[in-house]
Structure formats: C-alpha cells, structure tokens
Motif scaffolding. Structure first.
Motif: not given
Length: 333
Positions: A148-158
């Motif tokens: 529903a939201l297309g493709d993941v471009i970036a994913a960041d976590a801390f």
C-alpha cells in the motif's frame, strides 16, 4: 473455559512484569509453577506478584524438574540469553508452547534447530518483542507488506541509555552469557524494529563497535543494505549521560513513519509530505494475552521463531563486520 497452565522459567524483574500482566489482565491463564536458580528471586516474585492475589504456585530451582513434575501447556522463558536454546528445547520436548524473551538465541544454528524442533512438536515458539505485538508495528508492517505504500527507501533506528552503568557487574556484561553487549541486549529491539517494519531481508552490513572499557560492546553503529536496495542505519549507545531515548523512522515511496522501537507511538506522512493527524491503527491485545490466544488457537503468532533466526543472522554478520573492519554478507535463511 479450561485455563492455559503456564510455567515460568526465570523470575527477575522483566519476568515479574510478565507475571503481573498474566495474573491481573489475562483471564484464560493460570501460572502454576515458577523456576529460578536464585531463591531470592522466587521469594520476591511470590511477594510482589502472588501475595496480592493470595495464591502461591510451587517453586523450583531446576527447570528440568519443573517440566517433569508439573502438567503444563505453555512456558515463559526470561533468563540469560545463552540459556534460551536448551530451555526452549526442553520445554518443546515436554509438549509446551513457548514464549521466550529476546533475543531468542545467540547462535544461528540454534535458531534453525529450534524452528525445526517447534515445527516437529507442532508447538508455538514465539519471541517476546513488545514492538511486534504492538498496534503501531502491526499497522506499519501490514501497509508495507501488502504494497500500500510502495517500496521502502530507507530505515533508521536508534537507542540511547545508560546501559553500561546500569548493567555493570551483571551477566549482561559477560560475553559468553549474553552473546554480545548492548547491541545484543537493548539493541535487539532496534534490529527487530528494522527487520519487522520493513519486512525486508538484510543482505549486507558494515558495523563498528566500541567496548568503552567494558567486557562487551557498549556502542555500535551499523549501516545495512536490504534486498530491494533500501539502505538504513542503526545506532546503539549504551553510555548515554542523558538517559533513555529511542526511535525508528521508515521512509517509503508512498509515505513515511516514525515510531518507537517498542511501538506505542506513531506519526505518519503521506506521499504528499503531509502529516496524517489520526492514522487508524488496529486494536490489539497485550503481548501476554496474544500469546495465550495463539495457544488457544484463536490468533496467529506475529512473532514466530523465524524472526529470531532473522535477527541471529543479522547479528552474526554485524559482529563479523565489527571484528574484520569490512562489510559482511548476511546469510540467507
């Protein structure tokens, strides 16, 4: 309705949290046995969890004795990381469904063995990641999984916390017991968030760690390349002077999200960059209730052992990269 008979292995502070939820909020379960090698943990558990409800289950120092003597349907395991494999295996052998605290295991081969073991025993093996069981994670995971939201471009976590000081002198800073340092402990929530929310397999990782004078890694910075070409980072700071802070941001072609590594909060932006003021997330039971619902056959487990394997594979590559100073490939499942 017949109640699920639950035994608990490991009775420290996190286990007492689970116990309070099970004894006060979940109707279809009865905690019928406790096990811990430290008598003071058992005594405190009885006082804090069972004295208020005027009931005390039998206690055991040896989980094998508990599994042999008590008729159980399910087991909750909240023990040092390196003990999980043998304890989960024994519980499955005893015919029990299992809810195990994170990380599921500290070795990839152990994860693969447990997946096969649970399948052969036809029992649930679920990893107790609070984020995975949260409405926010289910909402984001579902939207990305169904496209529903297309493709993941970036994913960041801390995550940032005073972990070094808080765990000094405990098993969490013993490499052979904990499997690693802060990256394996609180960092497990960070990596689970990245894996579960994107629903992407990581292909390569480049990581650095720093023990900062401790026996295990205290800080970790990792760059991750995923199967669709998406990129991401993870920053694990266990020597924060400020205290607890954390977060996740997922960017896709159809929108962006910010949430906690445990769920519980959510911001969403559409493809037009506008903030959605009230995204409608599903209503979910507590982690503890959901596990019991799975045992009773009325729910699907959102955190099966496969997710424990995926994290083990990523952590294996991460520590290899930190050791060699080069990017490391993440093994296929």
């Amino acid at each position: 309705m017949k109640k699920v008979r639950l035994g608990i292995i490991g009775c420290g502070s996190m286990s007492r949290y689970h116990g309070r939820v099970y004894t006060t909020q979940v109707q279809e379960v009865e905690v019928v046995a406790l096990c811990d090698t430290h008598e003071e943990n058992l005594d405190r558990y009885q006082r804090e969890v069972f004295d208020p409800i005027k009931k005390k289950p039998p206690t055991y120092a040896d989980y094998k004795v508990m599994l042999a003597k008590v008729e159980l349907d399910a087991v909750l395991i909240v023990t040092p990381h390196n003990q999980h494999f043998e304890q989960v295996s024994a519980a499955l052998d005893a015919g029990c469904h299992v809810l195990v605290e994170k990380p599921m295991v500290v070795a990839v081969d152990h994860a693969r063995k447990l997946i096969k073991h649970a399948a052969k025993a036809k029992r649930i093996l679920s990893v107790a990641f609070p984020g995975t069981f949260s409405p926010e994670f289910q909402y984001i995971h579902g939207l990305l999984k169904n496209g529903a939201l297309g493709d993941v471009i970036a994913a960041d976590a801390f995550v940032a916390q005073a972990w070094k000081r808080a765990t000094k002198g405990t098993w969490r800073q013993e490499p052979e017991v904990a499997g690693g340092g802060h990256a394996y402990d609180s960092g497990a929530h960070v990596f689970n968030a990245l894996l579960y929310l994107t629903n992407l397999r990581p292909r390569e990782v480049f990581a650095w760690t720093n023990n900062r004078g401790a026996p295990v890694d205290i800080t970790c910075s990792a760059s991750i390349r995923y199967e669709n070409g998406a990129l991401g980072t993870a920053l694990i700071n266990g020597d924060s002077v400020v205290g607890w802070d954390e977060g996740v941001r997922i960017s896709a072609t159809g929108g962006e999200f910010q949430t906690s590594i445990h769920g519980g909060r959510l911001q969403q932006w559409g493809a037009d960059g506008k903030l959605l003021r009230y995204p409608v997330v599903p209503i979910m039971p507590t982690l503890q209730q959901w596990f019991i619902d799975c045992v009773l056959g009325r729910a699907e487990d959102p955190a099966p052992a496969m997710w424990g394997l995926r994290q083990a594979l990523l952590m294996e590559a991460l520590y290899e990269s930190a050791r060699t100073g080069r990017p490391a490939k993440v093994q296929a499942e």
